[in-house]
Design a protein around this motif. Structure first.
Motif, short mmCIF file in Angstrom:
data_model
loop_
_atom_site.label_atom_id
_atom_site.label_comp_id
_atom_site.label_asym_id
_atom_site.label_seq_id
_atom_site.Cartn_x
_atom_site.Cartn_y
_atom_site.Cartn_z
N THR A 59 0.83 -1.21 0.00
CA THR A 59 0.00 0.00 0.00
C THR A 59 0.86 1.26 0.00
O THR A 59 0.54 2.23 -0.67
N THR A 86 -6.42 4.22 5.08
CA THR A 86 -6.25 2.89 4.51
C THR A 86 -6.78 1.83 5.46
O THR A 86 -6.79 2.03 6.68
N THR A 88 -5.59 -1.30 4.56
CA THR A 88 -4.58 -2.31 4.22
C THR A 88 -3.19 -1.73 4.45
O THR A 88 -2.41 -1.58 3.50
N ASP A 90 0.80 -1.39 5.49
CA ASP A 90 1.90 -2.31 5.22
C ASP A 90 2.09 -3.30 6.36
O ASP A 90 2.43 -4.47 6.14
N ALA A 145 -5.41 5.14 0.15
CA ALA A 145 -4.74 4.07 -0.60
C ALA A 145 -5.14 2.72 -0.03
O ALA A 145 -5.15 2.54 1.19
N ASP A 146 -5.44 1.79 -0.90
CA ASP A 146 -5.79 0.44 -0.47
C ASP A 146 -5.36 -0.59 -1.50
O ASP A 146 -5.41 -0.32 -2.71
N THR A 147 -4.93 -1.75 -1.01
CA THR A 147 -4.63 -2.90 -1.87
C THR A 147 -5.53 -4.05 -1.41
O THR A 147 -5.11 -4.94 -0.67
N ASP A 165 -7.21 -2.16 -6.61
CA ASP A 165 -6.15 -1.49 -5.86
C ASP A 165 -5.90 -0.11 -6.45
O ASP A 165 -6.02 0.09 -7.67
N ALA A 167 -4.54 4.36 -5.38
CA ALA A 167 -4.27 5.43 -4.41
C ALA A 167 -4.61 6.76 -5.03
O ALA A 167 -4.38 6.99 -6.22
#
Length: 346
Positions: A59, A86, A88, A90, A145-147, A165, A167
């Protein structure tokens, strides 16, 4: 002697940017390995494709790219505070925002994560506005931001079809409440009784990851979420409009969280905002969580779909349950870079 009362400070939009991974996953690609079809996905979500991060990217990598674009677009290239919305991060610890700030050359800046799931970006905007109003910050980089590809199960056809995914980011500077770009009329809310409707069951202090059977995948009760989302998004948008003394007919552009096209159209219809004023891009990149609102803004601005002086309504709903809205009059900004090239998904 009368005391000198400082003029109120507002958070003013000064730059924006976005980034999505190069890899495109089409509906047909999902249908080739799951029990689904392009027609099934489009009818229920309005999504034709989504982006998936490279296995080597976290992320923070997406956030750094979007943040750099927003800083560059703002012209100053600096910020004294970094907020990262976020779900997600890191790592569970530490927060991801300080790492993002350091990699952007903003070491020493205040930096922290905000976890309000898909409502996170609007919550982060409100937090940045408060910091600026209090004099605790002058220039804030706000990133969503997201994954989701990291937390959605590999056989979960429903959520794989929805989430992508990405950002998106904005730079907010201290300014005057009456100038174009000033954020105003925030409405935020939550309902923790709905905490199990959108969740990752394991991985926290209540259910630590202790073995291979731990449920660490994202789960969502779609039908119940749909009902709550339409209701809460509509109520929150009305609250912001009422606070600003505006009617829905005075909204020039409505930019909601890109959850599901049926949800977005239902909210616009319930509000009385004409359908042609609804900004959407989920057909190309899916639901990117906290990144969806800034990515929609960056995409629309890059393609000339936001005009200086227009009244813009932002609106988001996510797990928690949490929701929020705010308003701004779109400022005159330099031409912005495209967060991704548009492609046909028909």
């Amino acid at each position: 002697m009368n005391p000198v009362i400082p003029a109120p400070r507002a958070a003013v939009l000064a730059g924006l940017g976005g980034w999505v991974p190069e890899r495109v996953v089409t509906n047909d690609e999902l249908a080739a390995r799951l029990d689904t079809s392009d027609g099934w996905i489009r009818t229920r979500t309005g999504i034709g494709s989504r982006r998936v991060a490279d296995p080597a990217d976290a992320t923070s990598d997406l956030a750094v790219r979007a943040g750099a674009a927003a800083l560059d677009h703002s012209g100053a290239g600096q910020a004294d505070t970094v907020l990262l919305a976020t779900v997600t991060p890191d790592h569970p610890c530490p927060a991801t925002a300080p790492d993002v700030a350091d990699r952007l050359g903003l070491s020493g800046a205040a930096a922290f994560d905000i976890g309000a799931v898909c409502a996170g970006f609007v919550y982060a905007l409100a937090t940045a506005t408060g910091l600026i109003a209090a004099g605790a910050a002058d220039r804030v980089l706000v990133i969503g931001a997201d994954t989701y590809s990291r937390i959605v199960g590999p056989e979960d056809r429903g959520n794989l079809a929805i989430f992508g995914d990405g950002a998106g980011a904005v730079v907010l500077r201290a300014g005057d409440p009456d100038e174009p770009g000033a954020l105003a009329a925030f409405d935020l809310g939550s309902d923790g009784s709905g905490r199990e409707l959108i969740t990752v069951p394991a991985g926290g202090s209540r259910r630590p990851v202790t073995g291979p059977g731990a449920d660490v995948h994202f789960a969502m009760r779609g039908r119940e979420v749909y009902r709550h989302a339409v209701t809460r998004l509509t109520e929150s948008a009305r609250a912001s409009l009422d606070a600003a003394g505006l009617l829905p007919s005075e909204v020039d552009r409505f930019v909601p969280h890109q959850a599901n096209l049926r949800i977005l159209r239902s909210v616009a219809d319930d509000l009385g905002v004409p359908a042609d004023r609804l900004v959407t891009n989920l057909h190309e990149i899916g639901n990117t969580g906290a990144a969806s609102v800034p990515l929609a803004l960056a995409d629309a601005a890059a393609h000339g779909e936001l005009t200086a002086g227009e009244t813009v309504l932002l609106n988001a709903f996510g797990g928690g349950l949490a929701w929020g809205s705010c308003l701004l009059r779109w400022p005159k900004l330099p031409s912005s870079p495209r967060p991704y090239p548009r492609r046909s998904t028909t």
